[in-house]
Write a protein that holds these residues in place. Structure first.
Motif, mmCIF file in Angstrom:
data_model
loop_
_atom_site.group_PDB
_atom_site.id
_atom_site.type_symbol
_atom_site.label_atom_id
_atom_site.label_comp_id
_atom_site.label_asym_id
_atom_site.label_seq_id
_atom_site.Cartn_x
_atom_site.Cartn_y
_atom_site.Cartn_z
ATOM 1 N N UNK A 140 0.850 -1.197 0.000
ATOM 2 C CA UNK A 140 0.000 0.000 0.000
ATOM 3 C C UNK A 140 0.888 1.251 0.000
ATOM 4 N N UNK A 141 0.456 2.301 -0.701
ATOM 5 C CA UNK A 141 1.249 3.536 -0.659
ATOM 6 C C UNK A 141 1.149 4.202 0.717
ATOM 7 N N UNK A 142 2.057 5.118 0.944
ATOM 8 C CA UNK A 142 2.016 5.884 2.187
ATOM 9 C C UNK A 142 0.664 6.598 2.277
ATOM 10 N N UNK A 143 0.135 6.723 3.476
ATOM 11 C CA UNK A 143 -1.157 7.392 3.610
ATOM 12 C C UNK A 143 -0.984 8.891 3.364
ATOM 13 N N UNK A 144 -1.882 9.534 2.599
ATOM 14 C CA UNK A 144 -1.661 10.951 2.280
ATOM 15 C C UNK A 144 -1.688 11.836 3.525
ATOM 16 N N UNK A 145 -0.721 12.731 3.613
ATOM 17 C CA UNK A 145 -0.597 13.583 4.806
ATOM 18 C C UNK A 145 -1.382 14.875 4.612
ATOM 19 N N UNK A 146 -2.674 14.738 4.315
ATOM 20 C CA UNK A 146 -3.506 15.925 4.141
ATOM 21 C C UNK A 146 -3.842 16.526 5.504
ATOM 22 N N UNK A 147 -4.196 17.811 5.494
ATOM 23 C CA UNK A 147 -4.490 18.511 6.756
ATOM 24 C C UNK A 147 -5.495 17.738 7.610
ATOM 25 N N UNK A 153 -7.810 14.862 16.547
ATOM 26 C CA UNK A 153 -9.212 14.437 16.399
ATOM 27 C C UNK A 153 -10.192 15.492 16.933
ATOM 28 N N UNK A 154 -9.703 16.373 17.831
ATOM 29 C CA UNK A 154 -10.579 17.435 18.344
ATOM 30 C C UNK A 154 -10.957 18.431 17.252
ATOM 31 N N UNK A 155 -10.245 18.411 16.130
ATOM 32 C CA UNK A 155 -10.468 19.424 15.100
ATOM 33 C C UNK A 155 -11.041 18.851 13.801
ATOM 34 N N UNK A 156 -11.452 17.607 13.831
ATOM 35 C CA UNK A 156 -12.026 17.006 12.610
ATOM 36 C C UNK A 156 -13.283 16.215 12.978
ATOM 37 N N UNK A 157 -14.137 16.038 12.004
ATOM 38 C CA UNK A 157 -15.201 15.047 12.161
ATOM 39 C C UNK A 157 -15.416 14.383 10.810
ATOM 40 N N UNK A 158 -15.933 13.172 10.871
ATOM 41 C CA UNK A 158 -16.100 12.390 9.649
ATOM 42 C C UNK A 158 -17.586 12.185 9.379
ATOM 43 N N UNK A 266 -13.201 26.441 8.360
ATOM 44 C CA UNK A 266 -13.474 25.023 8.149
ATOM 45 C C UNK A 266 -13.333 24.667 6.670
ATOM 46 N N UNK A 267 -12.755 23.501 6.419
ATOM 47 C CA UNK A 267 -12.740 22.995 5.046
ATOM 48 C C UNK A 267 -13.408 21.620 5.031
ATOM 49 N N UNK A 268 -13.872 21.247 3.861
ATOM 50 C CA UNK A 268 -14.398 19.889 3.670
ATOM 51 C C UNK A 268 -13.433 19.173 2.743
ATOM 52 N N UNK A 269 -12.998 17.984 3.156
ATOM 53 C CA UNK A 269 -12.212 17.132 2.265
ATOM 54 C C UNK A 269 -13.074 15.905 2.022
ATOM 55 N N UNK A 270 -13.371 15.678 0.777
ATOM 56 C CA UNK A 270 -14.440 14.726 0.456
ATOM 57 C C UNK A 270 -13.979 13.752 -0.621
ATOM 58 N N UNK A 271 -14.207 12.477 -0.375
ATOM 59 C CA UNK A 271 -13.912 11.438 -1.372
ATOM 60 C C UNK A 271 -15.202 11.046 -2.071
ATOM 61 N N UNK A 272 -15.120 10.804 -3.354
ATOM 62 C CA UNK A 272 -16.296 10.372 -4.128
ATOM 63 C C UNK A 272 -16.042 8.939 -4.527
ATOM 64 N N UNK A 273 -16.277 8.079 -3.576
ATOM 65 C CA UNK A 273 -15.803 6.708 -3.722
ATOM 66 C C UNK A 273 -16.891 5.825 -4.313
#
Ligand code: FES
Ligand SMILES: [Fe+2]
Length: 274
Positions: A140-147, A153-158, A266-273
């Protein structure tokens, strides 16, 4: 209009398909960590056209294996979560989190036949509330180091949602800066102090202009797209007529993610999987 052939090449995602082979070389979001909370951490996952089952074993580790038992195809989602793995409900073949069959109760005691039985299995990692799978060849490739993954975890939600369309149609919406002035048009502006977490309810950066008003009043952005190391950088300029220009940047992260501003904070990082 693109040809049917090109359309298929871009949007079919099964094993061996053109886009499917590209997408399989990147980590893909498989489930929310929340989905595995509760008494029975076993959930069906359909990812890149493959039917899988995700479970947490008694060591607390995750397994993502084929949904259909390699024996007679029984649905492993109904499997018994026991003995640190998942046991098929039909004849009791037992699989560990790596998809290896470790026991076949229907075979004579001492049989080693189970050693040759391997279900589909993919490596998984947990990152900030999401469980990710790597379904491609090799390491597997390295996991992307996105913001959003480096932030505490206090600053993100999924979150996740279902869109009834193909992955490319979804991503096209994500990177489309023109629709915000219409689809996301609000006729009233709100107090930005009440805006936390709401898209377009904040004021535009360094101004007192509500984003809702800015989008309403300037519905014809000047849009440019540039290639970048991560994919595409799309810039939408709204010239405010008083010498100021509002700049909104949308990033497409190859192959199927986007990162867009939601408010000043706030930003949204979104996958269209698919
Ligand atoms: S179908 Fe799963 S053990 Fe027989
Ligand atoms: Fe939108």
């Amino acid at each position: 209009m693109i040809s049917q052939e090109l359309n298929d090449s871009l949007t079919r995602v099964g094993k061996g398909s053109d886009a499917g082979e590209v997408l399989r070389r990147y980590w893909q979001p498989a489930a929310l960590v929340d989905e595995l909370e509760g008494a029975r951490p076993v959930v069906p996952v359909r990812l890149l056209g493959e039917d899988l089952v995700l479970f947490r074993d008694s060591e607390g580790k995750l397994g993502l294996i084929g949904r259909h038992c390699p024996h007679r195809g029984a649905d492993m989602c109904f499997g018994r979560l026991e003995d640190n793995g998942l046991r098929c409900p039909f004849h009791g073949w037992h699989f560990n989190r790596a998809g290896q069959c470790v026991e076949q109760p229907g075979e004579p005691a001492g049989s080693r036949m189970h050693e040759q039985i391997q279900s589909t299995a993919y490596p998984v990692v947990e990152k900030n509330g999401i469980i990710w799978a790597y379904m491609g060849p090799g390491e597997a490739p390295e996991f992307p180091a996105l913001d959003c993954f480096r932030a505490p975890t206090s600053h993100v939600f999924a979150f996740k949602g279902v869109w009834q369309c193909n992955w490319l149609q979804a991503m096209e919406v994500g990177i489309d800066p023109a629709h915000a002035s219409f689809l996301h048009r609000f006729l009233q502006d709100e107090d930005p102090a009440e805006a936390y977490g709401k898209q377009f309810r904040d004021t535009a950066g360094d101004t007192e202009i509500p984003m809702t008003k800015l989008l309403r009043d300037f519905p014809r952005p000047e849009i440019t797209a540039e290639e970048a190391d991560h994919g595409l950088k799309i810039t939408a300029l709204r010239h405010l007529g008083d010498g100021r220009t509002h700049v909104r940047i949308t990033n497409q992260i190859f192959p199927e993610a986007i990162c867009i501003p939601m408010s000043r904070e706030m930003t949204i990082t979104q996958w269209h999987v698919p």
